[in-house]
Design a protein around this motif. Structure first.
Motif, PDB file in Angstrom:
ATOM      1  N   ASN A  13     -44.442  26.469   2.690  1.00 42.04           N
ATOM      2  CA  ASN A  13     -43.487  27.508   3.145  1.00 42.04           C
ATOM      3  C   ASN A  13     -43.148  28.523   2.058  1.00 42.04           C
ATOM      4  O   ASN A  13     -42.329  29.413   2.279  1.00 42.04           O
ATOM      5  CB  ASN A  13     -42.196  26.839   3.636  1.00 42.04           C
ATOM      6  N   SER A  14     -43.784  28.364   0.892  1.00 40.80           N
ATOM      7  CA  SER A  14     -43.484  29.315  -0.202  1.00 40.80           C
ATOM      8  C   SER A  14     -43.865  30.735   0.210  1.00 40.80           C
ATOM      9  O   SER A  14     -44.821  30.937   0.971  1.00 40.80           O
ATOM     10  CB  SER A  14     -44.294  28.939  -1.439  1.00 40.80           C
ATOM     11  N   LEU A  15     -43.116  31.694  -0.327  1.00 39.39           N
ATOM     12  CA  LEU A  15     -43.400  33.125  -0.080  1.00 39.39           C
ATOM     13  C   LEU A  15     -44.472  33.543  -1.081  1.00 39.39           C
ATOM     14  O   LEU A  15     -44.212  33.595  -2.287  1.00 39.39           O
ATOM     15  CB  LEU A  15     -42.132  33.946  -0.302  1.00 39.39           C
ATOM     16  N   LEU A  57     -55.932  30.166   1.675  1.00 36.30           N
ATOM     17  CA  LEU A  57     -54.509  29.820   1.829  1.00 36.30           C
ATOM     18  C   LEU A  57     -54.186  29.531   3.296  1.00 36.30           C
ATOM     19  O   LEU A  57     -53.566  28.517   3.626  1.00 36.30           O
ATOM     20  CB  LEU A  57     -53.616  30.957   1.316  1.00 36.30           C
ATOM     21  N   LEU A  58     -54.664  30.413   4.188  1.00 39.50           N
ATOM     22  CA  LEU A  58     -54.380  30.227   5.625  1.00 39.50           C
ATOM     23  C   LEU A  58     -55.000  28.922   6.120  1.00 39.50           C
ATOM     24  O   LEU A  58     -54.375  28.144   6.839  1.00 39.50           O
ATOM     25  CB  LEU A  58     -54.905  31.423   6.422  1.00 39.50           C
ATOM     26  N   LYS A  59     -56.251  28.657   5.669  1.00 43.55           N
ATOM     27  CA  LYS A  59     -56.951  27.436   6.104  1.00 43.55           C
ATOM     28  C   LYS A  59     -56.206  26.177   5.621  1.00 43.55           C
ATOM     29  O   LYS A  59     -56.183  25.146   6.286  1.00 43.55           O
ATOM     30  CB  LYS A  59     -58.375  27.442   5.521  1.00 43.55           C
ATOM     31  N   ALA A  60     -55.550  26.308   4.461  1.00 44.88           N
ATOM     32  CA  ALA A  60     -54.836  25.156   3.883  1.00 44.88           C
ATOM     33  C   ALA A  60     -53.412  25.037   4.436  1.00 44.88           C
ATOM     34  O   ALA A  60     -52.658  24.146   4.053  1.00 44.88           O
ATOM     35  CB  ALA A  60     -54.793  25.286   2.358  1.00 44.88           C
ATOM     36  N   GLY A  61     -53.027  25.960   5.323  1.00 44.27           N
ATOM     37  CA  GLY A  61     -51.721  25.852   5.996  1.00 44.27           C
ATOM     38  C   GLY A  61     -50.570  26.589   5.328  1.00 44.27           C
ATOM     39  O   GLY A  61     -49.406  26.401   5.702  1.00 44.27           O
ATOM     40  N   LEU A  69     -47.391  34.346   3.939  1.00 38.77           N
ATOM     41  CA  LEU A  69     -48.114  35.258   3.041  1.00 38.77           C
ATOM     42  C   LEU A  69     -47.554  36.671   3.182  1.00 38.77           C
ATOM     43  O   LEU A  69     -47.288  37.121   4.303  1.00 38.77           O
ATOM     44  CB  LEU A  69     -49.609  35.260   3.380  1.00 38.77           C
ATOM     45  N   ILE A  70     -47.349  37.333   2.059  1.00 40.51           N
ATOM     46  CA  ILE A  70     -46.950  38.745   2.074  1.00 40.51           C
ATOM     47  C   ILE A  70     -48.203  39.552   1.741  1.00 40.51           C
ATOM     48  O   ILE A  70     -48.824  39.331   0.699  1.00 40.51           O
ATOM     49  CB  ILE A  70     -45.872  39.028   1.007  1.00 40.51           C
ATOM     50  N   LEU A  71     -48.584  40.431   2.674  1.00 43.78           N
ATOM     51  CA  LEU A  71     -49.834  41.196   2.490  1.00 43.78           C
ATOM     52  C   LEU A  71     -49.557  42.684   2.686  1.00 43.78           C
ATOM     53  O   LEU A  71     -48.992  43.088   3.699  1.00 43.78           O
ATOM     54  CB  LEU A  71     -50.880  40.715   3.510  1.00 43.78           C
ATOM     55  N   LYS A  72     -49.886  43.493   1.695  1.00 41.10           N
ATOM     56  CA  LYS A  72     -49.687  44.946   1.795  1.00 41.10           C
ATOM     57  C   LYS A  72     -50.973  45.623   1.325  1.00 41.10           C
ATOM     58  O   LYS A  72     -51.467  45.347   0.236  1.00 41.10           O
ATOM     59  CB  LYS A  72     -48.550  45.375   0.853  1.00 41.10           C
ATOM     60  N   SER A  73     -51.508  46.517   2.133  1.00 42.96           N
ATOM     61  CA  SER A  73     -52.764  47.172   1.709  1.00 42.96           C
ATOM     62  C   SER A  73     -52.446  48.274   0.696  1.00 42.96           C
ATOM     63  O   SER A  73     -51.287  48.687   0.537  1.00 42.96           O
ATOM     64  CB  SER A  73     -53.442  47.805   2.930  1.00 42.96           C
ATOM     65  N   HIS A  74     -53.475  48.765   0.051  1.00 41.86           N
ATOM     66  CA  HIS A  74     -53.343  49.853  -0.923  1.00 41.86           C
ATOM     67  C   HIS A  74     -52.702  51.074  -0.262  1.00 41.86           C
ATOM     68  O   HIS A  74     -51.850  51.749  -0.830  1.00 41.86           O
ATOM     69  CB  HIS A  74     -54.752  50.187  -1.437  1.00 41.86           C
ATOM     70  N   ARG A  97     -38.057  44.018  -4.305  1.00 44.24           N
ATOM     71  CA  ARG A  97     -36.622  43.850  -3.973  1.00 44.24           C
ATOM     72  C   ARG A  97     -36.492  43.412  -2.514  1.00 44.24           C
ATOM     73  O   ARG A  97     -35.740  42.519  -2.174  1.00 44.24           O
ATOM     74  CB  ARG A  97     -35.885  45.189  -4.208  1.00 44.24           C
ATOM     75  N   LYS A  98     -37.325  43.989  -1.688  1.00 43.57           N
ATOM     76  CA  LYS A  98     -37.262  43.720  -0.237  1.00 43.57           C
ATOM     77  C   LYS A  98     -37.909  42.368   0.095  1.00 43.57           C
ATOM     78  O   LYS A  98     -37.388  41.592   0.878  1.00 43.57           O
ATOM     79  CB  LYS A  98     -37.967  44.853   0.502  1.00 43.57           C
ATOM     80  N   ASN A  99     -39.047  42.042  -0.541  1.00 44.74           N
ATOM     81  CA  ASN A  99     -39.833  40.878  -0.112  1.00 44.74           C
ATOM     82  C   ASN A  99     -39.652  39.612  -0.951  1.00 44.74           C
ATOM     83  O   ASN A  99     -39.983  38.535  -0.500  1.00 44.74           O
ATOM     84  CB  ASN A  99     -41.323  41.261  -0.105  1.00 44.74           C
ATOM     85  N   LYS A 100     -39.159  39.766  -2.184  1.00 44.69           N
ATOM     86  CA  LYS A 100     -38.864  38.619  -3.067  1.00 44.69           C
ATOM     87  C   LYS A 100     -39.940  37.522  -3.066  1.00 44.69           C
ATOM     88  O   LYS A 100     -39.660  36.363  -2.734  1.00 44.69           O
ATOM     89  CB  LYS A 100     -37.511  38.014  -2.673  1.00 44.69           C
ATOM     90  N   PRO A 101     -41.174  37.871  -3.462  1.00 49.08           N
ATOM     91  CA  PRO A 101     -42.245  36.854  -3.501  1.00 49.08           C
ATOM     92  C   PRO A 101     -41.919  35.743  -4.507  1.00 49.08           C
ATOM     93  O   PRO A 101     -41.288  36.007  -5.535  1.00 49.08           O
ATOM     94  CB  PRO A 101     -43.483  37.629  -3.929  1.00 49.08           C
ATOM     95  N   GLU A 102     -42.329  34.517  -4.184  1.00 51.38           N
ATOM     96  CA  GLU A 102     -42.111  33.389  -5.106  1.00 51.38           C
ATOM     97  C   GLU A 102     -43.368  33.112  -5.945  1.00 51.38           C
ATOM     98  O   GLU A 102     -43.300  32.727  -7.101  1.00 51.38           O
ATOM     99  CB  GLU A 102     -41.775  32.133  -4.309  1.00 51.38           C
TER     100      GLU A 102
END
Ligand code: GFB
Length: 310
Positions: A4-6, A24-28, A32-37, A53-58
């Motif tokens: 459940n980690s960000l 990562l997806l296959k391992a469950g 995931l935070i994904l932003k294109s260029h 600030r908005k997404n606070k990735p871990e």
């Protein structure tokens, strides 16, 4: 890192980033935070900070980069040094400011001296001059490693760096600015389809490269994110290298091309050999699984279906 980690995968549309996302997806891992260029310009510090600030990735996989092969590096040196220094500096500094728990930074095997003892140990870094064709990119990548090490020392962050061998695989860049495997796959496919009588390979064919299949690298990155927290950068390879001439011969066979292979020695060879010593990651219990023929066949079939077939 738990399911459940960000997790932010910077550069998720690229060769390495997309492979990390698949694994990562296959391992469950679901968050995931994904932003294109196009959605987020990582060379812009303000936009990068607003995003954190908005997404606070871990956890963060830093696979965003301006990448390319020997021709692109030699043609656009300013783009390679500027964009890579900006992306890395913004992400690493902002990760510290916003408390990212662990960051994995992707380096590159071209950071090692042009002429150094093979297989190359991590300690060889900065012991000799770098191959001129990719020096700007290599200097930027070395800066990224030093940024991680310096922030770890001064601020107690947990930012690790990985040095992959030459990576290839599905979702690579197949245009002239790409790396050798993608470049030759496109050349052999087109020669076969259009009935050319030869394929031109740049350089003498003598340089040797250690070709690492991208899904193996993605597997190693997730393994290291969970198991490694040293301040030293760590090599990831498969322990065997291949000459460019042999690479061409394998692809000729896979493409069932019957014509000749011609070497254009007016083009640069780059580093004569680049075989990494992957003893450290092997000691941690990881090994690459995909041999060169299998990896090339998977990539060639993918190229036919997904790029050429379109
Ligand atoms: O993969 P590549 O472009 O870059 O070239 P490097 C590897 C070798 O393949 C060189 C030869 O000797 C090229 O001359 N080659 C032969 C070709 N035919 C072709 C072709 O059609 N296309 C390409 N691209 N090469 C890269 C750095 O160096 O290493 C990157 O430029 C990155 O920045 C990467 O660091 C790991 O392996 O020489």
């Amino acid at each position: 890192m738990n399911k459940n980690s960000l997790i932010y995968v910077a550069g998720h549309t690229g060769l390495i980033g997309s492979a990390i996302v698949r694994k990562l997806l296959k391992a469950g891992y679901k968050n995931l935070i994904l932003k294109s260029h196009r959605e987020l310009d990582l060379t812009n510090q303000k936009k990068t900070e607003a995003f954190f600030r908005k997404n606070k990735p871990e956890y963060l996989f830093l696979a965003a980069a301006k990448v390319g092969g020997i021709f692109a590096n030699d043609t656009y040196p300013a783009d390679f040094i500027y964009q890579n220094i900006m992306i890395q500096t913004n992400i690493i500094d902002t990760s510290y400011k916003y408390g990212v728990r662990k960051l994995l930074n992707l380096g590159s095997a071209c950071i090692y001296p042009k002429y150094c003892k093979q297989p190359i140990k991590e300690e060889s870094l900065l012991t000799g001059s770098i191959e001129p064709t990719n020096e700007p990119y290599a200097v930027a990548k070395i800066a990224g490693i030093k940024l991680c090490q310096s922030y770890n020392r001064q601020f107690g962050t947990n930012f690790i760096s990985v040095i992959p061998a030459n990576v290839y695989g599905i979702n690579d860049y197949f245009d002239k600015g790409g790396h050798v495997v993608a470049g030759l796959i496109k050349k052999f496919y087109e020669a076969k389809i259009k009935g050319y009588d030869s394929v031109t390979v740049w350089g003498t064919g003598k340089p040797r490269r250690e070709f690492l299949y991208v899904d193996d690298l993605a597997d190693a990155c997730i393994f290291l994110m969970k198991k490694y927290s040293g301040n030293e950068a760590i090599n990831v390879g498969r322990g065997r290298d291949t000459s460019i001439a042999d690479l061409a011969r394998i692809l000729k066979k896979i493409a069932e091309f019957k014509g000749k292979i011609i070497f254009d020695t007016s083009k640069p060879d780059g580093m004569p050999q680049r075989l990494l010593d992957s003893g450290k990651i092997t000691a941690l219990g990881w090994r690459a699984k995909t041999d060169i023929e299998k990896g090339l066949r998977i990539t060639y079939e993918w190229y036919k279906k997904s790029i050429a077939g379109k």
